[in-house]
Design a protein around this motif. Structure first.
Motif, short mmCIF file in Angstrom:
data_model
loop_
_atom_site.label_atom_id
_atom_site.label_comp_id
_atom_site.label_asym_id
_atom_site.label_seq_id
_atom_site.Cartn_x
_atom_site.Cartn_y
_atom_site.Cartn_z
N ASN A 227 0.57 1.06 -6.00
CA ASN A 227 0.51 0.70 -4.59
C ASN A 227 1.53 -0.35 -4.18
OD1 ASN A 227 -1.01 2.01 -2.66
ND2 ASN A 227 -2.93 1.06 -3.27
N GLU B 34 0.84 -1.20 0.00
CA GLU B 34 0.00 0.00 0.00
C GLU B 34 0.88 1.25 0.00
OE1 GLU B 34 -2.97 -0.30 3.06
OE2 GLU B 34 -3.93 -1.99 2.05
N ASP C 78 -1.54 4.28 -0.58
CA ASP C 78 -2.55 4.35 0.49
C ASP C 78 -1.94 4.70 1.84
OD1 ASP C 78 -4.44 3.73 -1.43
OD2 ASP C 78 -4.60 1.62 -0.84
#
Length: 76
Positions: free
Chosen positions: A60, A22, A25
């Motif tokens: 990601n 991630e 994110d």
């Protein structure tokens, strides 16, 4: 994939690209990092990354970036 991992490590050596899933994110890669990464990817892999492919899902993880590169190369 090894060439990609070396590129990523040279850009952000503090990130474990082998395990991190991630990058966007979790804020490990910020917008400037992504712009730099895109420029490096285009140079090193001799591809042009279309604007519509510049989405968090493609950046990601190292695997996501690799899949993006393979998809773009397949379209050539």
């Amino acid at each position: 994939m090894e060439e990609l991992m070396e590129l990523l490590a040279s850009l952000k050596p503090e990130i474990d690209f082998e395990t991190e899933k991630e990058l966007i994110d979790d804020g490990l890669l910020e917008s400037f990092d992504v712009i730099t990464l895109i420029a490096e990817l285009e140079d090193q892999f001799e591809v042009e990354i279309p604007a519509e492919e510049i989405v968090p899902e493609n950046f990601n993880s190292a695997e996501g970036i690799w899949n993006l590169l393979q998809r773009i190369k397949g379209e050539d």
